[in-house]
Design a protein around this motif. Structure first.
Motif, PDB file in Angstrom:
ATOM      1  N   PHE A 118       0.826  -1.206   0.000  1.00 30.54           N
ATOM      2  CA  PHE A 118       0.000   0.000   0.000  1.00 30.54           C
ATOM      3  C   PHE A 118       0.857   1.252   0.000  1.00 30.54           C
ATOM      4  O   PHE A 118       1.909   1.306   0.623  1.00 30.54           O
ATOM      5  N   GLY A 119       0.382   2.245  -0.702  1.00 34.19           N
ATOM      6  CA  GLY A 119       1.016   3.553  -0.721  1.00 34.19           C
ATOM      7  C   GLY A 119       0.124   4.512  -1.481  1.00 34.19           C
ATOM      8  O   GLY A 119      -0.858   4.102  -2.109  1.00 34.19           O
ATOM      9  N   PRO A 120       0.442   5.797  -1.435  1.00 37.20           N
ATOM     10  CA  PRO A 120      -0.378   6.792  -2.136  1.00 37.20           C
ATOM     11  C   PRO A 120      -0.551   6.447  -3.612  1.00 37.20           C
ATOM     12  O   PRO A 120       0.418   6.135  -4.303  1.00 37.20           O
ATOM     13  N   GLY A 121      -1.798   6.442  -4.055  1.00 40.71           N
ATOM     14  CA  GLY A 121      -2.105   6.180  -5.448  1.00 40.71           C
ATOM     15  C   GLY A 121      -2.185   4.713  -5.831  1.00 40.71           C
ATOM     16  O   GLY A 121      -2.533   4.392  -6.968  1.00 40.71           O
ATOM     17  N   ARG A 122      -1.876   3.817  -4.929  1.00 35.21           N
ATOM     18  CA  ARG A 122      -1.908   2.375  -5.257  1.00 35.21           C
ATOM     19  C   ARG A 122      -3.328   1.938  -5.610  1.00 35.21           C
ATOM     20  O   ARG A 122      -3.533   1.197  -6.558  1.00 35.21           O
ATOM     21  N   TYR A 123      -4.300   2.354  -4.807  1.00 33.20           N
ATOM     22  CA  TYR A 123      -5.707   2.026  -5.062  1.00 33.20           C
ATOM     23  C   TYR A 123      -6.511   3.314  -5.144  1.00 33.20           C
ATOM     24  O   TYR A 123      -6.263   4.255  -4.409  1.00 33.20           O
ATOM     25  N   HIS A 124      -7.509   3.306  -6.012  1.00 25.05           N
ATOM     26  CA  HIS A 124      -8.435   4.441  -6.072  1.00 25.05           C
ATOM     27  C   HIS A 124      -9.450   4.349  -4.940  1.00 25.05           C
ATOM     28  O   HIS A 124      -9.969   5.355  -4.490  1.00 25.05           O
ATOM     29  N   GLY A 125      -9.741   3.111  -4.529  1.00 24.81           N
ATOM     30  CA  GLY A 125     -10.709   2.913  -3.466  1.00 24.81           C
ATOM     31  C   GLY A 125     -10.474   1.618  -2.721  1.00 24.81           C
ATOM     32  O   GLY A 125      -9.897   0.674  -3.265  1.00 24.81           O
ATOM     33  N   VAL A 126     -10.911   1.602  -1.478  1.00 19.52           N
ATOM     34  CA  VAL A 126     -10.817   0.413  -0.629  1.00 19.52           C
ATOM     35  C   VAL A 126     -12.180   0.190   0.014  1.00 19.52           C
ATOM     36  O   VAL A 126     -12.740   1.105   0.616  1.00 19.52           O
ATOM     37  N   LEU A 127     -12.701  -1.025  -0.144  1.00 17.27           N
ATOM     38  CA  LEU A 127     -13.904  -1.434   0.565  1.00 17.27           C
ATOM     39  C   LEU A 127     -13.434  -2.387   1.656  1.00 17.27           C
ATOM     40  O   LEU A 127     -12.849  -3.416   1.365  1.00 17.27           O
ATOM     41  N   MET A 128     -13.632  -1.982   2.902  1.00 19.08           N
ATOM     42  CA  MET A 128     -13.095  -2.730   4.024  1.00 19.08           C
ATOM     43  C   MET A 128     -14.211  -3.194   4.942  1.00 19.08           C
ATOM     44  O   MET A 128     -15.055  -2.416   5.346  1.00 19.08           O
ATOM     45  N   GLY A 129     -14.180  -4.481   5.278  1.00 24.23           N
ATOM     46  CA  GLY A 129     -15.171  -5.039   6.177  1.00 24.23           C
ATOM     47  C   GLY A 129     -14.563  -5.575   7.455  1.00 24.23           C
ATOM     48  O   GLY A 129     -15.081  -6.524   8.024  1.00 24.23           O
ATOM     49  N   LEU A 130     -13.451  -5.020   7.889  1.00 16.62           N
ATOM     50  CA  LEU A 130     -12.795  -5.526   9.100  1.00 16.62           C
ATOM     51  C   LEU A 130     -13.604  -5.222  10.346  1.00 16.62           C
ATOM     52  O   LEU A 130     -13.733  -6.047  11.224  1.00 16.62           O
ATOM     53  N   GLY A 131     -14.112  -4.022  10.448  1.00 10.11           N
ATOM     54  CA  GLY A 131     -14.962  -3.650  11.567  1.00 10.11           C
ATOM     55  C   GLY A 131     -14.241  -3.460  12.888  1.00 10.11           C
ATOM     56  O   GLY A 131     -13.051  -3.730  13.021  1.00 10.11           O
ATOM     57  N   ASP A 132     -14.984  -2.973  13.854  1.00 10.32           N
ATOM     58  CA  ASP A 132     -14.554  -2.723  15.222  1.00 10.32           C
ATOM     59  C   ASP A 132     -13.259  -1.905  15.262  1.00 10.32           C
ATOM     60  O   ASP A 132     -12.975  -1.138  14.362  1.00 10.32           O
ATOM     61  N   THR A 133     -12.496  -2.021  16.305  1.00 14.61           N
ATOM     62  CA  THR A 133     -11.296  -1.202  16.495  1.00 14.61           C
ATOM     63  C   THR A 133     -10.269  -1.439  15.398  1.00 14.61           C
ATOM     64  O   THR A 133      -9.692  -0.492  14.871  1.00 14.61           O
ATOM     65  N   ALA A 134     -10.039  -2.704  15.030  1.00 12.94           N
ATOM     66  CA  ALA A 134      -9.052  -3.016  13.985  1.00 12.94           C
ATOM     67  C   ALA A 134      -9.434  -2.350  12.670  1.00 12.94           C
ATOM     68  O   ALA A 134      -8.580  -1.815  11.957  1.00 12.94           O
ATOM     69  N   GLY A 135     -10.724  -2.371  12.344  1.00 17.37           N
ATOM     70  CA  GLY A 135     -11.183  -1.741  11.117  1.00 17.37           C
ATOM     71  C   GLY A 135     -11.001  -0.233  11.144  1.00 17.37           C
ATOM     72  O   GLY A 135     -10.565   0.374  10.165  1.00 17.37           O
ATOM     73  N   PHE A 136     -11.338   0.385  12.273  1.00 19.49           N
ATOM     74  CA  PHE A 136     -11.184   1.830  12.359  1.00 19.49           C
ATOM     75  C   PHE A 136      -9.720   2.236  12.278  1.00 19.49           C
ATOM     76  O   PHE A 136      -9.361   3.181  11.579  1.00 19.49           O
ATOM     77  N   LEU A 137      -8.855   1.509  12.971  1.00 25.34           N
ATOM     78  CA  LEU A 137      -7.428   1.839  12.919  1.00 25.34           C
ATOM     79  C   LEU A 137      -6.861   1.657  11.520  1.00 25.34           C
ATOM     80  O   LEU A 137      -6.050   2.464  11.063  1.00 25.34           O
ATOM     81  N   ALA A 138      -7.299   0.615  10.812  1.00 26.80           N
ATOM     82  CA  ALA A 138      -6.853   0.408   9.433  1.00 26.80           C
ATOM     83  C   ALA A 138      -7.368   1.525   8.532  1.00 26.80           C
ATOM     84  O   ALA A 138      -6.624   2.056   7.696  1.00 26.80           O
TER      85      ALA A 138
END
Length: 121
Positions: free
Chosen positions: A46-66
């Motif tokens: 991961f780095g700036p410009g690598r992805y235009h978007g991320v859909l993340m379903g980690l949830g809870d504290t781990a998801g928020f920190l990510a």
């Protein structure tokens, strides 16, 4: 458009990837989809410009920190978050997530989020 998809389980990741592929086929939009099964591997690439978007379903504290880490490293990356509870919904909005989905997400909600993820609000 490059999209990273990270569900809370491999099954959810595969399901979300399939839904986005079907949505793109139906609407004629183009997306290169990267299923993420291992967050350590994600962070290595991961780095700036690598992805235009991320859909993340980690949830809870781990998801928020990510989500916060993604935002800190790439302010332009669109971020859609899926969680079991609305506990962090306000914090996701404060870090400028494009959308927040509460599980179980209905098809209309997923489509709305896909449009936001792709910048097609």
């Amino acid at each position: 458009m490059r999209l990273a998809i990270c569900g809370c389980s491999p099954g959810e990741t595969r399901y979300l990837c399939k839904c986005i592929q079907q949505y793109c086929a139906r609407t004629g939009c183009s997306a290169e989809i990267f299923p993420i099964y291992d967050m350590e591997q994600f962070w290595q690439g991961f780095g700036p410009g690598r992805y235009h978007g991320v859909l993340m379903g980690l949830g809870d504290t781990a998801g928020f920190l990510a989500a916060r880490r993604i935002r800190e490293q790439d302010a332009g990356c669109r971020l859609v978050v899926m969680d079991d509870t609305p506990r962090y919904a306000i914090q996701y909005l404060r870090i400028h997530a494009a959308d927040f989905l509460l599980r179980p997400a209905e098809e209309d909600s997923l489509h709305r989020s896909f449009r936001r993820l792709m910048g097609m609000n």
